[in-house]
Design a protein around this motif. Structure first.
Motif, PDB file in Angstrom:
ATOM      1  N   ALA A  53      51.785 -17.163  -7.542  1.00  0.00           N
ATOM      2  CA  ALA A  53      51.421 -16.101  -8.299  1.00  0.00           C
ATOM      3  C   ALA A  53      52.379 -14.893  -7.851  1.00  0.00           C
ATOM      4  N   LEU A  54      52.469 -14.532  -6.460  1.00  0.00           N
ATOM      5  CA  LEU A  54      53.192 -13.382  -6.062  1.00  0.00           C
ATOM      6  C   LEU A  54      54.537 -13.639  -6.455  1.00  0.00           C
ATOM      7  N   SER A  55      55.085 -14.896  -6.303  1.00  0.00           N
ATOM      8  CA  SER A  55      56.507 -14.958  -6.316  1.00  0.00           C
ATOM      9  C   SER A  55      56.818 -15.123  -7.918  1.00  0.00           C
ATOM     10  N   ASP A  56      56.234 -15.863  -8.763  1.00  0.00           N
ATOM     11  CA  ASP A  56      56.535 -15.969 -10.058  1.00  0.00           C
ATOM     12  C   ASP A  56      56.152 -14.785 -11.183  1.00  0.00           C
ATOM     13  N   ALA A  57      55.466 -13.657 -10.881  1.00  0.00           N
ATOM     14  CA  ALA A  57      55.028 -12.751 -11.685  1.00  0.00           C
ATOM     15  C   ALA A  57      56.336 -11.991 -12.024  1.00  0.00           C
ATOM     16  N   GLU A  58      56.194 -11.649 -13.322  1.00  0.00           N
ATOM     17  CA  GLU A  58      57.479 -11.060 -13.929  1.00  0.00           C
ATOM     18  C   GLU A  58      57.182  -9.703 -13.800  1.00  0.00           C
ATOM     19  N   ASP A  59      55.924  -8.895 -13.638  1.00  0.00           N
ATOM     20  CA  ASP A  59      55.966  -7.557 -13.236  1.00  0.00           C
ATOM     21  C   ASP A  59      54.564  -7.279 -12.788  1.00  0.00           C
ATOM     22  N   ASP A  99      60.002 -14.613   4.356  1.00  0.00           N
ATOM     23  CA  ASP A  99      60.968 -14.543   3.343  1.00  0.00           C
ATOM     24  C   ASP A  99      61.527 -13.392   2.937  1.00  0.00           C
ATOM     25  N   GLY A 100      61.103 -12.218   3.458  1.00  0.00           N
ATOM     26  CA  GLY A 100      61.621 -10.933   3.442  1.00  0.00           C
ATOM     27  C   GLY A 100      61.610 -10.385   2.154  1.00  0.00           C
ATOM     28  N   VAL A 101      60.617 -10.845   1.192  1.00  0.00           N
ATOM     29  CA  VAL A 101      60.444 -10.351  -0.103  1.00  0.00           C
ATOM     30  C   VAL A 101      59.217  -9.810  -0.365  1.00  0.00           C
ATOM     31  N   ARG A 102      59.149  -8.421  -1.319  1.00  0.00           N
ATOM     32  CA  ARG A 102      58.223  -8.028  -1.399  1.00  0.00           C
ATOM     33  C   ARG A 102      57.652  -8.483  -2.932  1.00  0.00           C
ATOM     34  N   PRO A 103      56.362  -8.201  -3.193  1.00  0.00           N
ATOM     35  CA  PRO A 103      55.717  -8.664  -4.127  1.00  0.00           C
ATOM     36  C   PRO A 103      56.383  -8.333  -5.604  1.00  0.00           C
ATOM     37  N   ASP A 104      57.065  -7.117  -5.721  1.00  0.00           N
ATOM     38  CA  ASP A 104      57.972  -6.888  -6.816  1.00  0.00           C
ATOM     39  C   ASP A 104      59.349  -7.241  -6.646  1.00  0.00           C
ATOM     40  N   GLY A 105      59.596  -7.801  -5.758  1.00  0.00           N
ATOM     41  CA  GLY A 105      61.162  -8.333  -5.550  1.00  0.00           C
ATOM     42  C   GLY A 105      62.013  -6.881  -4.713  1.00  0.00           C
ATOM     43  N   ARG A 106      61.525  -6.201  -4.476  1.00  0.00           N
ATOM     44  CA  ARG A 106      62.326  -5.212  -3.913  1.00  0.00           C
ATOM     45  C   ARG A 106      62.655  -5.485  -2.354  1.00  0.00           C
ATOM     46  N   GLY A 107      63.603  -4.762  -1.856  1.00  0.00           N
ATOM     47  CA  GLY A 107      64.070  -4.930  -0.516  1.00  0.00           C
ATOM     48  C   GLY A 107      63.238  -3.810   0.213  1.00  0.00           C
ATOM     49  N   LEU A 108      63.096  -4.096   1.690  1.00  0.00           N
ATOM     50  CA  LEU A 108      62.168  -3.593   2.355  1.00  0.00           C
ATOM     51  C   LEU A 108      62.396  -2.042   2.525  1.00  0.00           C
ATOM     52  N   ARG A 109      63.469  -1.576   2.360  1.00  0.00           N
ATOM     53  CA  ARG A 109      63.673  -0.093   2.267  1.00  0.00           C
ATOM     54  C   ARG A 109      64.034   0.416   0.871  1.00  0.00           C
ATOM     55  N   GLU A 110      63.651  -0.262  -0.111  1.00  0.00           N
ATOM     56  CA  GLU A 110      64.137   0.054  -1.382  1.00  0.00           C
ATOM     57  C   GLU A 110      63.043   0.753  -2.072  1.00  0.00           C
ATOM     58  N   ILE A 111      63.313   1.903  -2.765  1.00  0.00           N
ATOM     59  CA  ILE A 111      62.504   2.599  -3.633  1.00  0.00           C
ATOM     60  C   ILE A 111      62.206   2.093  -5.080  1.00  0.00           C
ATOM     61  N   VAL A 138      57.073  -5.628  10.212  1.00  0.00           N
ATOM     62  CA  VAL A 138      58.258  -5.119   9.199  1.00  0.00           C
ATOM     63  C   VAL A 138      57.667  -3.709   8.826  1.00  0.00           C
ATOM     64  N   THR A 139      58.410  -2.504   8.737  1.00  0.00           N
ATOM     65  CA  THR A 139      58.150  -1.601   7.996  1.00  0.00           C
ATOM     66  C   THR A 139      58.480  -1.510   6.353  1.00  0.00           C
ATOM     67  N   LEU A 140      57.926  -0.922   5.524  1.00  0.00           N
ATOM     68  CA  LEU A 140      58.043  -1.127   3.966  1.00  0.00           C
ATOM     69  C   LEU A 140      58.210   0.552   3.579  1.00  0.00           C
ATOM     70  N   THR A 141      59.454   0.997   2.952  1.00  0.00           N
ATOM     71  CA  THR A 141      59.388   2.103   2.173  1.00  0.00           C
ATOM     72  C   THR A 141      58.904   2.027   1.006  1.00  0.00           C
ATOM     73  N   ASP A 142      57.957   3.123   0.506  1.00  0.00           N
ATOM     74  CA  ASP A 142      57.844   3.418  -0.785  1.00  0.00           C
ATOM     75  C   ASP A 142      56.646   2.134  -1.111  1.00  0.00           C
ATOM     76  N   ILE A 143      55.371   2.114  -0.256  1.00  0.00           N
ATOM     77  CA  ILE A 143      54.511   1.033  -0.716  1.00  0.00           C
ATOM     78  C   ILE A 143      53.684   1.371  -1.972  1.00  0.00           C
ATOM     79  N   GLN A 144      53.325   0.221  -2.497  1.00  0.00           N
ATOM     80  CA  GLN A 144      52.498   0.141  -3.875  1.00  0.00           C
ATOM     81  C   GLN A 144      51.064  -0.055  -3.524  1.00  0.00           C
ATOM     82  N   GLY A 145      50.509  -0.165  -4.852  1.00  0.00           N
ATOM     83  CA  GLY A 145      48.879  -0.545  -4.550  1.00  0.00           C
ATOM     84  C   GLY A 145      48.469  -1.625  -3.691  1.00  0.00           C
ATOM     85  N   LEU A 146      49.049  -2.916  -3.878  1.00  0.00           N
ATOM     86  CA  LEU A 146      48.803  -4.062  -3.206  1.00  0.00           C
ATOM     87  C   LEU A 146      49.403  -4.164  -1.793  1.00  0.00           C
TER      88      LEU A 146
END
Length: 774
Positions: free
Chosen positions: A241-247, A294-306, A459-467
């Motif tokens: 569910a985390l990897s296949d979600a479109e948004d 995997d180095g992948v965030r729930p929305d597909g961003r990179g670790l330092r991507e805003i 790992v540290t994540l830039t610009d965290i979102q709700g999840l």
């Protein structure tokens, strides 16, 4: 610092009296049994501010302490955030923490003392707690660090940093700064933690001597068997569910379906809170695998991507300044309002600060997260988020001398998916610049998260979102300009974090802040050159200190009259500064003129058009300026002899007058006669056109009360009847030698005299001395 227990509040689970100088706080902690069906840890923290601590009676209508002040709520949050992660997982007993201020010198802030006292109280109590912790405040003045600075030192300090920590590392931070470099901030954090270790050592010795065994408890909401069965039911479908979600919306829907399925599958063996806890544990597990492995965030961003950014200004037509900031699904609308100094907020707490001219208020309505629920009073979270954004922006505001406005920003969280407080910093910056507030630099904010694994992996994540905020281990908010940090707030869910994590997070936040600042300056490159046409134009004038009372008037009557007549705001300060504000230039000019008229010095020879305010037998009082009257003697009303003042003027008449004298007491003598054109050359004995002068018979021995109408160096002339004057020689004024006539009588004063002579020409000699007793 002194810690004491056993003397006060003996019924509490843990009670510590903490003293530092003249500052005394009673910290108490109490635990009760868990309530059925509770799926969260019910911890409450309250700072009880008592005004007797500063020898003061509360200023409220009821003259007693009421709802918590903003300062108290912020201290509650300061205590709550570092202690909450230190209670064991699955501990659901209700815990109440109360810190009561008993004495304050108003020099040292009490929040650090209260937090250290609470930690000591928890440590000696039977409440399960993985402490102790300690807290220290660091200032930075003239290039030197100051440990636990006073209020007065904080006014000069470029940094106000609070660090809480345990023996393992840092557990909470909060800071306000004036564009301080990250390296300086990091050095201050290290210093604070070294001091914390000394305080922790004191608490450990105190606990060894005074502590009692910790109570046993049954973990609630977590059942290993439920987790095992949940793993068998769901398998790797959470990961899918985390990897296949479109948004983000699609992901939330997929996870919700899986959670409902699990609850239904486990319903026969476990209640909903247990199945929900099992789902949360699996989500946490799969979430960490996806990021750490995997180095992948729930929305597909990179670790330092805003997330995608955008900004707009001037959204609303009538407000003084607006800014709309978007970062992913987080959307904040900031609105700036400018007011006069009279709009400043009055404070009634234990700090020496009595008012504030900058306020930022944060609102978090239910629709921002797609919910329908009751809208009530402002929550502690809203107060805390607003205070953090306010702190971040206060560092770049102009001084009151340069920009004499009260500034209020309201930040509306229109949509929320992570770090609305840092979004409020960005929206607030846009609104300030749009309002024409000359800030020194734009400010931006970003949040950095932390995901930890086994064996110290993280790992540290830039610009965290709700999840990422919900499942992750850290929310490290950093706001600042291109030059340095203006605010920090660190919350963690693990026991502590290392200096390496802190240094990395500060670096990431600086990098991300630069990107956000580019978006802000693209929307509005510079501060508006002028304030909104709907904002008040505030102009500053100075009046002599001894004239402040004249502007205010008895009971504030004069200043209220100016406000009512002109519609402008008028605020006067103790140094004689007068701030006049109005969005209408003409109204402001009128108010300025009225204030200047009240405080100007009247000079001989000036001509005024005034209003007759009062009539007496000896003349007329004319208001030549607001609050300023002068007297036109009957002999100065016309270029002929006037018998009755009423024959020439009436109350309310507009008349032209000239100043012919100002005595040492400030009394003003006016003349209408001097401005009249005596075209026919007639003498001053010309009769009044209204009424002929009536002849008055005066006899020696008559005792008469009359008004002093003129003073010379040899005596005073007294009007004893309309149109009839007599003279009191200086030798007849008192029964002692008089040096100056003005020392005894003044023009307009009524005195009682005796007629002592009337000569052949009708000149009358009077005596005041003859009626005085020796």
């Amino acid at each position: 610092m002194e810690l004491e227990t056993g003397r006060l509040a003996q019924k509490a689970g843990g009670s510590v009296l903490i003293t530092q100088g003249d500052n005394v706080v009673l910290a108490t902690v109490t635990m009760s049994n868990p309530r059925e069906g509770l799926d969260f840890f019910p911890l409450t923290v309250d700072l009880e501010e008592r005004h007797y601590a500063i020898g003061q009676i509360p200023g409220s209508f009821f003259r007693r302490e009421g709802r918590p002040t903003t300062h108290a709520i912020l201290t509650d949050r300061l205590i709550d955030r570092p202690i909450r992660p230190l209670f064991p997982k699955g501990f659901k007993n209700e815990v109440q923490v109360i810190a009561t201020t008993l004495s304050s010198d108003r020099e040292m802030p009490l929040d650090i003392i209260a937090l250290n006292g609470v930690s000591a109280a928890l440590s000696i109590s039977n409440i399960p707690f993985n402490g102790p912790i300690a807290a220290t405040r660091i200032g930075y003045i003239d290039g030197e660090f100051v440990i636990n600075p006073t209020y007065s030192q904080l006014e000069e300090s470029l940094l106000d940093l609070v660090v809480a920590g345990s023996t393992d590392g840092v557990s909470m931070m909060e800071a306000g700064a004036k564009e301080v470099d990250e390296d300086v901030v990091f050095e201050a954090i290290q210093l604070a933690q070294s001091v914390n270790l000394e305080i922790i050592s004191l608490q450990q010795d105190f606990t060894e001597e005074s502590g009692i065994p910790k109570a046993d408890f049954v973990p609630k909401g977590h059942d290993p068997e439920a987790v095992k069965q949940a793993r068998g039911i769901l398998g790797d479908r959470i990961y899918t569910a985390l990897s296949d979600a479109e948004d983000q919306e699609d992901m939330r829907n997929r996870l919700k379906i899986l959670e409902d399925e699990l609850e239904e599958s486990l319903a026969e063996k476990f209640d909903s809170s247990v199945s929900s806890g099992a789902f949360e544990e699996l989500l946490d597990e799969q979430f960490r695998i996806r990021i750490l492995k995997d180095g992948v965030r729930p929305d597909g961003r990179g670790l330092r991507e805003i997330r995608p950014l955008s900004a707009e200004v001037s959204i609303l037509p009538r407000t003084h300044g607006t800014g709309l900031f978007n970062r992913g699904e987080t959307q904040i609308l900031g609105i700036t309002t400018l007011g006069s100094s009279g709009d400043a907020q009055k404070l009634d707490n234990l700090s020496p600060e009595v008012s504030k001219n900058f306020m930022l208020h944060y609102n978090f309505p239910p629709y921002s997260v797609g919910e329908a629920r009751r809208v009530g009073s402002t929550s502690r979270r809203e107060i805390g988020h607003g205070a953090l954004a306010e702190r971040a922006l206060s560092a770049v505001l102009p001084s009151q001398e340069d920009f004499p406005y009260t500034i209020r920003i309201v930040c509306e969280a229109l949509s929320s998916n992570g770090s609305t407080s840092m979004g409020s910093v960005c929206a607030g910056t846009l609104a300030l610049m749009d309002a024409g507030v000359p800030i020194t630099s734009p400010v931006a904010g970003i949040s950095v998260g932390l995901i930890t694994g086994e064996d110290g992996e993280y790992v540290t994540l830039t610009d965290i979102q709700g999840l990422e905020d919900h499942v992750g281990d850290m929310d490290f908010k950093v706001a600042g300009t291109s030059e340095g940090v203006t605010a920090i707030q660190l919350d963690i869910k693990v026991n502590s974090i290392s200096f390496d994590v802190i240094k990395e997070a500060l670096s990431q936040a600086k990098e991300a802040r630069s990107q956000v600042l580019d978006v802000i300056t693209s929307a509005i490159p510079e501060v508006r050159s002028d304030v909104s046409p709907y904002a008040p134009r505030i102009q500053k004038i100075m009046v002599p200190k001894d004239k402040i009372g004249a502007v205010i008037g008895p009971g504030g009557k004069t200043i209220r009259g100016i406000v009512e007549e002109t519609g402008a705001t008028v605020d006067i300060q103790d140094d004689g500064t007068v701030l006049i504000g109005s969005s209408n230039a003409e109204d402001a000019a009128r108010a300025i003129q009225m204030v200047e008229d009240l405080t100007r010095e009247i000079k001989v020879g000036e001509i005024f058009t005034g209003t007759v305010a009062k009539i007496a037998s000896f003349g007329a009082f004319v208001q030549i300026l607001p609050g300023t009257d002068g007297m036109v003697h009957v002999s100065e009303l016309a270029n002929y002899r006037v018998a009755n003042v009423e024959d020439e003027v009436a109350v309310g008449d507009q008349v032209d007058v000239k100043v012919i004298g100002v005595d040492h007491a400030g009394k003003i003598k006016l003349s209408m006669k001097i401005l009249l054109d005596d075209s026919d050359g007639s003498s001053s004995s010309r009769p009044s056109p209204r009424k002929e002068i009536e002849k008055v018979e005066v006899n020696v021995g008559d005792i008469i009360t009359g008004a002093v109408v003129n003073i010379t160096k040899f005596g005073a002339f007294v009007e004893i009847a309309p149109g009839t004057d007599g003279m009191v020689h200086i030798s007849e004024l008192e029964n002692y030698r008089v040096a100056k006539v003005e020392d005894v009588v003044t023009v307009g004063e009524e005195i009682t005299v005796e007629v002592i002579n009337v000569d052949d020409t009708g000149r009358i000699k009077l005596s005041r001395k003859a009626l005085l007793t020796d």
